[in-house]
Write a protein that holds these residues in place. Structure first.
Motif, mmCIF file in Angstrom:
data_model
loop_
_atom_site.group_PDB
_atom_site.id
_atom_site.type_symbol
_atom_site.label_atom_id
_atom_site.label_comp_id
_atom_site.label_asym_id
_atom_site.label_seq_id
_atom_site.Cartn_x
_atom_site.Cartn_y
_atom_site.Cartn_z
ATOM 1 N N LYS A 92 0.973 -1.230 0.116
ATOM 2 C CA LYS A 92 0.076 0.234 -0.114
ATOM 3 C C LYS A 92 0.907 1.210 0.014
ATOM 4 O O LYS A 92 0.434 2.129 -0.707
ATOM 5 N N PHE A 93 2.100 1.263 0.744
ATOM 6 C CA PHE A 93 2.935 2.429 0.934
ATOM 7 C C PHE A 93 3.595 2.555 -0.376
ATOM 8 O O PHE A 93 3.908 3.630 -0.733
ATOM 9 N N ILE A 94 3.883 1.502 -1.141
ATOM 10 C CA ILE A 94 4.567 1.649 -2.493
ATOM 11 C C ILE A 94 3.650 2.265 -3.638
ATOM 12 O O ILE A 94 3.964 3.052 -4.105
ATOM 13 N N LEU A 95 2.387 1.563 -3.601
ATOM 14 C CA LEU A 95 1.532 1.716 -4.821
ATOM 15 C C LEU A 95 0.376 2.882 -4.466
ATOM 16 O O LEU A 95 0.173 3.507 -5.428
ATOM 17 N N THR A 96 -0.012 3.241 -3.489
ATOM 18 C CA THR A 96 -1.035 4.217 -3.195
ATOM 19 C C THR A 96 -0.658 5.479 -2.847
ATOM 20 O O THR A 96 0.488 5.622 -2.246
ATOM 21 N N ASP A 97 -1.606 6.462 -2.601
ATOM 22 C CA ASP A 97 -1.283 7.677 -1.946
ATOM 23 C C ASP A 97 -1.168 7.749 -0.605
ATOM 24 O O ASP A 97 -0.898 8.713 0.013
ATOM 25 N N GLU A 98 -1.349 6.456 0.082
ATOM 26 C CA GLU A 98 -0.870 6.462 1.578
ATOM 27 C C GLU A 98 0.526 6.690 1.577
ATOM 28 O O GLU A 98 0.908 7.050 2.524
ATOM 29 N N GLY A 99 1.197 6.192 0.678
ATOM 30 C CA GLY A 99 3.004 6.402 0.631
ATOM 31 C C GLY A 99 3.251 7.074 -0.594
ATOM 32 O O GLY A 99 2.976 8.268 -0.663
ATOM 33 N N LEU A 100 4.201 6.450 -1.496
ATOM 34 C CA LEU A 100 4.791 6.959 -2.636
ATOM 35 C C LEU A 100 3.791 7.077 -3.856
ATOM 36 O O LEU A 100 4.225 7.913 -4.588
ATOM 37 N N ASP A 101 2.847 6.370 -3.852
ATOM 38 C CA ASP A 101 1.709 6.371 -4.914
ATOM 39 C C ASP A 101 2.470 6.138 -6.299
ATOM 40 O O ASP A 101 1.845 6.626 -7.223
ATOM 41 N N TYR A 102 3.295 5.129 -6.264
ATOM 42 C CA TYR A 102 3.942 4.924 -7.642
ATOM 43 C C TYR A 102 2.820 4.051 -8.416
ATOM 44 O O TYR A 102 3.133 3.947 -9.730
ATOM 45 N N GLY A 103 1.969 3.687 -8.002
ATOM 46 C CA GLY A 103 1.053 3.009 -9.138
ATOM 47 C C GLY A 103 0.247 3.848 -9.939
ATOM 48 O O GLY A 103 -0.258 3.316 -10.758
ATOM 49 N N SER A 104 0.232 5.136 -9.555
ATOM 50 C CA SER A 104 -0.400 6.061 -10.506
ATOM 51 C C SER A 104 0.578 7.054 -10.905
ATOM 52 O O SER A 104 -0.105 8.031 -11.982
#
Length: 503
Positions: free
Chosen positions: A141-153
């Motif tokens: 979640k911290f890699i992919l979402t805006d909870e953290g790095l938001d790398y998924g978007s």
């Protein structure tokens, strides 16, 4: 196709004409024809292999000319990194595979590791503890979402790719370093990124924060510009019965039409020579040298071709044109620009032959790097038949070839190389006048794709690809380049390959 007054207002705001919409609908109904390939381009038959001993000569040729030319590095950078993290998104849904295991086993090897650790700490989470306790969901979640790095978007250009002693670099920064090495005219380095509107401010912020430091280190001045895919290049979507697809509010659905739309952005660039390379094909400094060498080699090949074209054009535009000059121009087109005349050329009148030769010489020019095919997806180098009956070199995607035709399939399978999006382009004629690039695309080389929205199936349309059909009517030269110059990052695990890790 009948459109309501509201539809017509929307089309007008979109910046397209009703005729263009009708043509797009027509392509949905009838499809695009397959391109007829004659044979695969191979070494000695469409692809040039340059002797290593000759490399210094080509490099010198380019370095000498760079002072007199306007150079631009053009980087398509609008794509989101969503597909890069496909396996991690699946893992968030509980579907783990070996690639996810590798990500967690080598988490400290990613250039974004320290950012991830800091992002989790800011939320009271401990990355090391989460890994030890196998709390993968939290980490993902911290890699992919805006909870953290938001790398998924985020787009790939803004992700941390490579580690250095003085910190990590994004692809944008790697393109600055690379551009300074070859897109450099007396210390001025112009780089143009095509970006999506929602991320443009992030790109601009990154450049603003880093530009001065890179200029001081590299001893250059950067002129960085951005553009977005134009709304007028979006194409209409249709239902499976080819009627216009409508959103919930009844409006028409327009979708971005793929990288082929960027021919309009490229057309806005005012430069003599443009280097084109994808955002994710970058490497750490210690293995940049082959890329720099062969970018200069491609540019030198382009310059030599332009010089010969200008000489022949002056001969063919004279008041008196000898038969010898006609023969010389035809031989140059066939042997150096790989353009074969249509059947019946020899029966044409002298005036018709002269017109043909003038038309074929007076086109944009590109030198395309080709690497040995190692199973990567991408356009391949082929000899293909054009609408006017001539045969020339084309970068062709598999979707453009009728692979159900045994003969065409056999030719497709004979390809030894593919195009890693490595192009050097000449956008001006011998008098320095810019070509109108959209006039040189083949509109019949678009694509129909199956998509969905709000749970409903639809058909979308992509314009002829930027380095495929959008450049179909260019003078084209293929040059073999080393495989080391092609190191794209298609999945997050690619960042763990030795080419992307510090030595």
């Amino acid at each position: 196709m009948q459109f309501t007054e509201q539809d017509q207002d929307q089309i007008l705001v979109q910046g397209v004409s009703l005729d263009q919409i009708d043509q797009q609908i027509n392509y949905f109904v009838h499809g695009f024809p397959y391109l007829h390939v004659i044979k695969a381009a191979t070494i000695g038959d469409g692809i040039i292999r340059i002797d290593e001993n000759q490399l210094p000569t080509y490099i010198h040729r380019f370095d000498e000319a760079a002072h007199e030319r306007t150079l631009v590095k053009f980087v398509p950078a609008s794509g989101a990194a969503t597909r890069m993290f496909k396996s991690l998104f699946a893992a968030l849904d509980g579907k783990f595979d070996k690639s996810v295991d590798e990500v967690f086993a080598r988490l400290t090897d990613f250039a974004f590791y320290e950012d991830l650790k800091a992002a989790m700490a800011a939320q009271g989470q401990d990355l090391d503890k989460a890994v030890t306790e196998n709390d993968r969901t939290t980490v993902l979640k911290f890699i992919l979402t805006d909870e953290g790095l938001d790398y998924g978007s985020l787009p790939k250009g803004l992700l941390k790719f490579h580690n250095y002693a003085d910190g990590a670099r994004t692809p944008v920064e790697e393109h600055l370093v690379e551009g300074a090495a070859y897109a450099n005219s007396d210390g001025l380095v112009k780089i143009h990124f095509t970006v999506s509107p929602e991320h443009r401010s992030r790109f601009e912020q990154l450049i603003e924060e880093q530009k001065v430091d890179y200029e001081a280190w590299l001893g250059v001045t950067f002129d960085i510009s951005f553009s977005e895919q134009k709304k007028s290049t979006d194409t209409i979507s249709v239902n499976t019965d080819n009627s216009p697809f409508r959103n919930g509010d009844g409006s028409l659905l327009f979708r971005p039409a793929g990288h082929g739309a960027l021919i309009e952005n490229l057309n806005d660039i005012d430069a003599d020579i443009v280097f084109i390379k994808n955002i994710d094909n970058v490497v750490p400094d210690e293995i940049k040298e082959p890329t720099i060498t062969y970018k200069k080699v491609l540019a030198a090949v382009l310059l030599d071709a332009q010089q010969q074209i200008a000489r022949l054009q002056s001969l063919l535009n004279a008041d008196e044109v000898s038969d010898g000059y006609l023969a010389e121009a035809d031989e140059f087109l066939q042997r150096s620009l790989y353009t074969l005349p249509p059947a019946g050329y020899s029966e044409l009148s002298r005036a018709e032959q002269l017109d043909y030769l003038r038309r074929k010489l007076d086109r944009p020019v590109r030198a395309c790097g080709m690497v040995k095919n190692v199973g990567e997806p991408g356009g391949g180098p082929f000899w293909a038949k054009n609408q006017d009956g001539s045969v020339s070199l084309q970068v062709v995607e598999s979707a453009q070839i009728d692979l159900t035709d045994a003969g065409q399939k056999a030719i497709f399978d004979e390809a030894t190389h593919f195009n890693p999006v490595d192009l050097v382009c000449g956008l001006k004629d011998s008098a320095g006048k810019k070509y109108d690039l959209p006039a040189y695309r083949d509109p019949l080389t678009g694509f129909i794709t199956a998509k969905s929205k709000d749970g409903k199936d639809l058909k979308a349309q992509e314009l002829p690809g930027l380095w495929n059909g959008a450049m179909a009517d260019w003078n084209t030269i293929f040059v073999e380049v080393p495989l080391i110059t092609f190191n794209p990052v298609k999945t997050v695990n690619d960042l763990l390959r030795k080419e992307h890790q510090p030595s």
